[in-house]
Structure formats: C-alpha cells, structure tokens
Write a protein that holds these residues in place. Structure first.
Motif, PDB file in Angstrom:
ATOM      1  N   MET A 189      35.974  57.810 -18.039  1.00  0.00           N
ATOM      2  CA  MET A 189      34.537  57.651 -17.939  1.00  0.00           C
ATOM      3  C   MET A 189      33.884  58.491 -19.039  1.00  0.00           C
ATOM      4  O   MET A 189      34.385  59.546 -19.386  1.00  0.00           O
ATOM      5  CB  MET A 189      34.143  58.224 -16.568  1.00  0.00           C
ATOM      6  N   THR A 190      32.758  58.017 -19.565  1.00  0.00           N
ATOM      7  CA  THR A 190      32.027  58.823 -20.542  1.00  0.00           C
ATOM      8  C   THR A 190      30.587  58.986 -20.052  1.00  0.00           C
ATOM      9  O   THR A 190      30.116  58.183 -19.249  1.00  0.00           O
ATOM     10  CB  THR A 190      31.958  58.129 -21.917  1.00  0.00           C
ATOM     11  N   PRO A 191      29.896  60.015 -20.522  1.00  0.00           N
ATOM     12  CA  PRO A 191      28.498  60.191 -20.090  1.00  0.00           C
ATOM     13  C   PRO A 191      27.648  58.955 -20.419  1.00  0.00           C
ATOM     14  O   PRO A 191      26.732  58.613 -19.674  1.00  0.00           O
ATOM     15  CB  PRO A 191      28.038  61.403 -20.899  1.00  0.00           C
ATOM     16  N   PHE A 233      28.121  56.406 -17.744  1.00  0.00           N
ATOM     17  CA  PHE A 233      27.835  56.835 -16.385  1.00  0.00           C
ATOM     18  C   PHE A 233      26.363  56.675 -16.046  1.00  0.00           C
ATOM     19  O   PHE A 233      25.498  56.677 -16.921  1.00  0.00           O
ATOM     20  CB  PHE A 233      28.262  58.299 -16.227  1.00  0.00           C
ATOM     21  N   SER A 234      26.098  56.511 -14.775  1.00  0.00           N
ATOM     22  CA  SER A 234      24.728  56.407 -14.311  1.00  0.00           C
ATOM     23  C   SER A 234      24.696  56.931 -12.887  1.00  0.00           C
ATOM     24  O   SER A 234      25.745  57.110 -12.260  1.00  0.00           O
ATOM     25  CB  SER A 234      24.299  54.943 -14.370  1.00  0.00           C
ATOM     26  N   ASP A 235      23.506  57.186 -12.359  1.00  0.00           N
ATOM     27  CA  ASP A 235      23.401  57.707 -10.998  1.00  0.00           C
ATOM     28  C   ASP A 235      23.577  56.612  -9.952  1.00  0.00           C
ATOM     29  O   ASP A 235      23.671  56.905  -8.775  1.00  0.00           O
ATOM     30  CB  ASP A 235      22.046  58.406 -10.808  1.00  0.00           C
ATOM     31  N   VAL A 246      27.785  51.612 -12.432  1.00  0.00           N
ATOM     32  CA  VAL A 246      29.149  52.040 -12.766  1.00  0.00           C
ATOM     33  C   VAL A 246      30.148  50.937 -12.414  1.00  0.00           C
ATOM     34  O   VAL A 246      31.055  50.624 -13.186  1.00  0.00           O
ATOM     35  CB  VAL A 246      29.508  53.368 -12.057  1.00  0.00           C
ATOM     36  N   GLU A 302      32.907  48.731 -14.691  1.00  0.00           N
ATOM     37  CA  GLU A 302      34.296  48.599 -14.279  1.00  0.00           C
ATOM     38  C   GLU A 302      34.699  47.112 -14.259  1.00  0.00           C
ATOM     39  O   GLU A 302      35.770  46.736 -14.739  1.00  0.00           O
ATOM     40  CB  GLU A 302      34.455  49.213 -12.889  1.00  0.00           C
ATOM     41  N   LEU A 334      38.492  54.011 -13.203  1.00  0.00           N
ATOM     42  CA  LEU A 334      37.791  54.922 -14.108  1.00  0.00           C
ATOM     43  C   LEU A 334      38.060  56.347 -13.635  1.00  0.00           C
ATOM     44  O   LEU A 334      37.952  56.640 -12.450  1.00  0.00           O
ATOM     45  CB  LEU A 334      36.297  54.628 -14.095  1.00  0.00           C
ATOM     46  N   VAL A 335      38.457  57.183 -14.564  1.00  0.00           N
ATOM     47  CA  VAL A 335      38.782  58.565 -14.210  1.00  0.00           C
ATOM     48  C   VAL A 335      37.923  59.524 -15.028  1.00  0.00           C
ATOM     49  O   VAL A 335      37.308  59.136 -16.017  1.00  0.00           O
ATOM     50  CB  VAL A 335      40.282  58.869 -14.437  1.00  0.00           C
ATOM     51  N   ALA A 336      37.911  60.778 -14.576  1.00  0.00           N
ATOM     52  CA  ALA A 336      37.127  61.787 -15.286  1.00  0.00           C
ATOM     53  C   ALA A 336      37.771  62.064 -16.652  1.00  0.00           C
ATOM     54  O   ALA A 336      38.975  61.934 -16.796  1.00  0.00           O
ATOM     55  CB  ALA A 336      37.070  63.065 -14.456  1.00  0.00           C
ATOM     56  N   PRO A 337      36.959  62.426 -17.652  1.00  0.00           N
ATOM     57  CA  PRO A 337      37.509  62.685 -18.981  1.00  0.00           C
ATOM     58  C   PRO A 337      38.567  63.779 -18.944  1.00  0.00           C
ATOM     59  O   PRO A 337      38.509  64.672 -18.105  1.00  0.00           O
ATOM     60  CB  PRO A 337      36.309  63.158 -19.797  1.00  0.00           C
ATOM     61  N   ARG A 338      39.461  63.692 -19.866  1.00  0.00           N
ATOM     62  CA  ARG A 338      40.503  64.703 -20.049  1.00  0.00           C
ATOM     63  C   ARG A 338      41.388  64.877 -18.823  1.00  0.00           C
ATOM     64  O   ARG A 338      42.145  65.818 -18.716  1.00  0.00           O
ATOM     65  CB  ARG A 338      39.909  66.060 -20.450  1.00  0.00           C
ATOM     66  N   SER A 339      41.260  63.966 -17.855  1.00  0.00           N
ATOM     67  CA  SER A 339      42.099  64.126 -16.663  1.00  0.00           C
ATOM     68  C   SER A 339      43.434  63.424 -16.851  1.00  0.00           C
ATOM     69  O   SER A 339      44.333  63.553 -16.049  1.00  0.00           O
ATOM     70  CB  SER A 339      41.380  63.588 -15.429  1.00  0.00           C
ATOM     71  N   SER A 359      23.538  63.884 -11.456  1.00  0.00           N
ATOM     72  CA  SER A 359      24.534  62.956 -10.912  1.00  0.00           C
ATOM     73  C   SER A 359      25.873  63.260 -11.549  1.00  0.00           C
ATOM     74  O   SER A 359      25.952  63.489 -12.753  1.00  0.00           O
ATOM     75  CB  SER A 359      24.153  61.510 -11.219  1.00  0.00           C
ATOM     76  N   GLU A 402      35.949  61.459  -9.152  1.00  0.00           N
ATOM     77  CA  GLU A 402      37.129  60.624  -8.957  1.00  0.00           C
ATOM     78  C   GLU A 402      37.549  60.703  -7.511  1.00  0.00           C
ATOM     79  O   GLU A 402      37.411  61.748  -6.877  1.00  0.00           O
ATOM     80  CB  GLU A 402      38.276  61.201  -9.790  1.00  0.00           C
ATOM     81  N   VAL A 454      31.776  64.218 -15.886  1.00  0.00           N
ATOM     82  CA  VAL A 454      30.779  63.321 -16.467  1.00  0.00           C
ATOM     83  C   VAL A 454      29.499  63.487 -15.646  1.00  0.00           C
ATOM     84  O   VAL A 454      29.496  63.298 -14.436  1.00  0.00           O
ATOM     85  CB  VAL A 454      31.247  61.859 -16.430  1.00  0.00           C
TER      86      VAL A 454
END
Lengths: 431, 143
Positions: A374-376, A379-381, A386, A390, A409-414, B7, B11, B65
């Motif tokens: 995922m990147t900023p 991403f959205s609230d 989101v 996907e 979708l995973v968090a960055p650098r994870s 927000s 994960e 993020v």
C-alpha cells in the motif's frame, strides 16, 4: 501393445537418425529462406544451411528463446505466407507480450497425430469416450487432445475446463473412459466424485494429465481414487502443444516424438550440449513444422534424456518429468506465470515494485496470492476507495496472467527481505 | 466544526493494531476518538488525536500508511434521539454520510459525532440552521 504409428514409434535408431537427418536439413533450409529473423541469427554465427548435415551438427545452430519470440512478435518468426497459416495458439510471454505460435493445416495434422500417439499409449481406441477437460481456446491443451482423439477415432467430449458438476454428470451419463486434464483438476474431480458417492457410476480407465508438475505420490493417489492408470504428457505452445512427449505403460518418463522434434540437453549456463543421461536444459528443434519451425528452442525445463530400452517397445528417447526451470517461470494451475508480468501490472497500476508471490498447494490445487504494498497515494480513509484499488489490481492481474490471484494489500516495507534482497517468490508447494 | 482525522492502513495481521497504539502511547499522544472499518483483508483505523501532525510523522516513520482527512465534529446532547435529528436534517438536504462514529466527552451530558461528508462547509451550514446541535465544542481537540 498398441501403437498409433508403429513404424515411427518403434523405428530402429538408424532409421530414426536417417529420418531426422533428412528432415532437419529441410527445416533449416526452410527457416533460413523464409524467416529473416533466423537467417540473421545464422549469418551472425557464420553458419550456412548446408553446414547442417546431420543432428550431430545441431550445435552449430543458434539458439532461440522466449526473448526472440517477444522480439519477433507477432509475425517475425512465421515461415509461411498468411494464406498458408490456419491457426494461432498462444501462451504467456515473460513481460506483457504473449507468445503466439502459428500452424498450417499440415502442422495441425501432425500435432494431432502426436496427441493420438499419447492417447493410444494410454490404452485409447475407437471405442473410447475421451473426456477433454483442458481449456479450449488460446491454450493448446484442449485443441491438442481434441485433435488427437479425433485421429484415434474415439468419441470426443470437448468439455473444456470448469463447471465440475457438469463434468461429472457427463462423465457418468456418457461413460467417459479417458480423462484429459491437469493433474490438479483430476485430483479435484476425484474428490468431488467420491464425496458425491458417484465412484460406481464412472467408467474411467485412464487419464492423460499434463501442463503442470505432479509427483509420483500424486499419481498413485489419483490412480487409486479414480481406479485408473494415469499418464503424463508434455508439450509447449512454441513447439506445438501437448504431445511433444508422452508416457507409456511403463510410466518411467515421456517418449519424445523424435521424428518431429529433436531433443538435446544443454548446460544452461554455457549452452554446451551434454551427453544423454546428463541433467540440463531441454532444447527442441522442430523438423517437420511449416509455419513455426523453431530450431534449438530453449525450453528452460531442466530434464534428463534416457535411451534405455523401454518395455513398451517404443524406441523414442525418453525425457524425465521436468525437475525445475532455468528461469523464474512459475506454473500455477497449469498456467505459465512470470514474476516480471506481475511486476509490470503493479508498476502500471501505480504500486511499488516490492511485491511477494505466495504459492501453495491445498487439496492438490494451487493457491496463488500476490501481496502488494500500500502507498499513501493509494490510501484513503474510506474502505470503498481502498477496495476499489484492490479490485482494479485484481482485474489487471487476471487480464495479464489469465488466472486470478488473491490480491492482498500490505503495509509498506512489511514484505520480507533477506540480506537486502527482497524474497519475491515463496513457493510452499511440496510436489 | 471541522477537525483533522488521522486514517491508518491496518493489515489484518496479529499485533499490527497494538504496534500503532504503542507508538502513539509512547509519544504521549492522547486519543479522543477511534473507529475501525474492516474488510476480510484489511482495516482502516480512524483516529482523532491530540497532535495529528506528530502522530502522522511517527506512524509514517514506523512504516505505516497514513492519511489526514478533514471531517465534521458535531456536539450534541447525550440523550436518545439527538443523532437521529442530525442525520435527518442532512438526509432531508440530500447530504450523504460516508461514515459516522460517536464518542462522549468528559463533560457530563455531552456527546460528539464525527461525520464524513462530501462537503463539510455545506453540511455545517445545514446543521447550524436545523438547530439540532448542542454547541460548545471546547473539549474536542481543535483543528
């Protein structure tokens, strides 16, 4: 013992050498004359068609690879005028561009004969009902076995893939005797048949299973559950499709249809030809093809060739099941997938190229997951937004690969890295 | 009143939410309100915190993020029917609410709702005119 074309399948080594020598010379001359792309490669290597006097001279010819097919896409390797070509089949390329292969009517006839040999070797004949559950369309599996079954004179059921309920119903109602599909689908069908208590209603005696890796253990399991004998079959679109080689009752490797395709084993690093019995990369030279006469095509499959006498009486050289790849191609649910294709889709959709592919096999079926970061910007609230990203990514993957991965979708650098280098592929399949 | 909401992409993985809470807690950042929208695959954590800018920096540094969204915080009396009045006023005016979550404050009898709408200014105006709000927004973190 029955054969479809006994004179070729059981020819003496001398006869086969003679046939190969003649046909190879003809094909080299044909490719040199009609495929400027290959002529340029031969000229660059300083080799003339007349230098190829026998299969011993194969080493003088330049190799072809998937890169050449991409380079020459779409018509650059077509050796006949369009008016002579009657069919296109296609498979995955390494990056975006698919591989397309062409056939004249004669090419199709010879391909069908190769598949017919496989069906007869599996005990098929005119009285059989051949149930083809390989996909039809651009994929060669369905059309190849379909054509082979026609040649044999069996009653052909062109089921194509999917709709398991209908597959089983037809199998019961019409009394299918030979099943052609991927081994994982055969295992899935077996499980469905048993769970529905329909084992008594099916009349299968044999299966011809290919297009993906499967173990001896899996073979025994499918054989026991369906009460059949299971035969392996090998092929690739670039060379023709299924039936480049096929298994006989001995089940100790696949006989290469040497009167059409000359097999070599090379060292993938140096390109040097290795003697029979060595493990290395399998290379094919087509010697009867008109429209798409690939010479010294590098399959990237790692195999061993054996000339040990076979109890079935065939003299055709045997290749082992592919033991691996000399490139990074993955075969997932029978479909060729290159990590570079996944990377291309991610980049195009605006995702970082740090991804991970996770493949596993659950109940004999491949599971396939692509984890993207995922990147900023993505991403959205709101969940809606989101999820939409996907789904877009999933649709793009499906369109590029021809099969649907699970997209996560995973968090960055994870995504795990080892020694600074990302681990792109996690293949947990124990085949 | 328009406030900033943080927000965070969460994960669906054991420990990810606690990591986030620990980062904020460790930096002395106070949470006023929290909600999570979840799917089978991931969640979106929404927070109203004492220092949005600092929280954003810390979480981004930790590899999360993060995005900041301006949302509407409305004060109302903490009794049955208050929320209904606000939502009715908005729907009568044709304003859709993307999501909403509520929290009560330390001040006795007062509650807040956080509303995500397309146009904050227009929704504020509608609510002001409707007289459905309680006023007195001193105890929420101001923008």
């Amino acid at each position: 013992m029955s054969y479809y074309q006994r004179d070729m399948e059981c020819a003496s080594r001398e006869t086969m050498r003679k046939i190969q020598t003649e046909r190879l010379a003809g094909t080299v001359a044909h490719a040199y004359k009609n495929v400027p792309y290959y002529r340029a490669l031969m000229d660059k290597k300083g080799v003339r068609p007349e230098d190829i006097k026998s299969p011993d001279d194969l080493g003088k010819l330049p190799f072809l690879s998937k890169d050449d097919l991409r380079e020459a896409y779409p018509y650059g390797l077509l050796a006949v005028p369009l008016s002579e070509a009657v069919r296109i089949q296609s498979t995955s390329g390494t990056t975006g561009k698919r591989v397309v292969a062409f056939y004249t009517q004669r090419d199709i006839d010879l391909w069908d004969e190769c598949c017919a040999r496989a069906i007869v070797a599996a005990g098929g004949g005119k009285d059989d009902v051949v149930h083809v559950s390989y996909g039809y369309g651009l994929f060669t599996g369905g059309p190849g076995l379909n054509g082979g079954s026609h040649k044999v004179g069996s009653l052909t059921l062109p089921m194509s893939s999917g709709n398991t309920e209908r597959q089983i119903q037809f199998m019961c109602d019409l009394g299918s005797t030979i099943l052609c599909c991927t081994p994982s689908y055969a295992a899935y069908l077996a499980e469905s048949i048993i769970s529905q208590g329909l084992s008594d209603k099916i009349r299968l005696k044999a299966g011809i299973f290919g297009a993906e890796a499967w173990s001896e253990e899996m073979r025994r399991d499918i054989e026991a559950r369906l009460s059949i004998k299971a035969y392996d079959i090998y092929g690739l679109t670039e060379i023709s499709g299924p039936g480049v080689s096929f298994e006989c009752s001995e089940q100790t490797g696949m006989h290469v249809n040497e009167d059409h395709f000359i097999a070599e084993i090379i060292d993938p690093a140096t390109g040097e030809a290795l003697p029979d019995g060595s493990k290395g990369e399998l290379v094919f030279s087509c010697i009867t093809k008109e429209a798409f006469p690939l010479l010294r095509y590098r399959t990237r499959d790692i195999c061993v060739l054996s000339r040990k006498q076979c109890s079935c009486g065939r003299t055709l050289v045997k290749m082992s099941k592919p033991m691996g790849r000399s490139d990074d191609m993955l075969i997932i649910r029978g479909v060729n997938v290159f990590p570079s294709q996944i990377e291309a889709v991610l980049m195009h959709a605006g995702f970082p190229s740090n991804y991970q592919i996770i493949i596993d096999r659950v109940n004999y079926t491949d599971t396939f997951e692509v984890q993207a970061e995922m990147t900023p910007e993505m991403f959205s609230d709101t969940v809606k937004h989101v999820s939409a990203r996907e789904n877009e990514l999933l649709a793009a993957m499906r369109s590029m690969l021809g099969i649907s991965p699970k997209v996560t979708l995973v968090a960055p650098r994870s995504i795990a890295r080892s020694e600074g280098k990302a681990v792109r592929i996690v293949d947990r399949r124990k085949i | 009143m328009v406030i900033e909401q943080l927000s965070v992409f969460v994960e669906n993985k054991l420990g990810h939410l606690s990591d986030i809470a620990e980062i904020l807690g460790g930096a002395g950042i106070d949470m006023r309100a929290l909600s999570i929208a979840d799917t089978a695959e991931f969640g979106v954590l929404r927070l109203i915190v004492s220092d949005t800018r600092r929280a954003r920096e810390l979480l981004a540094e930790a590899g999360c993020v993060v995005s900041v969204t301006r949302v509407l915080a409305v004060s109302l009396e903490d009794r049955p029917g208050s929320l209904a009045k606000i939502l009715r006023a908005l729907s009568d005016a044709g304003v859709s609410v993307e999501y909403v979550y509520a929290f009560i404050t330390q001040k006795q009898g007062n509650a807040y709702v956080v509303l995500r709408v397309e146009d904050n200014a227009r929704a504020s105006e509608i609510l002001e005119k409707s007289g459905a709000c309680a006023g007195g927004e001193g105890d929420i973190f101001p923008l």
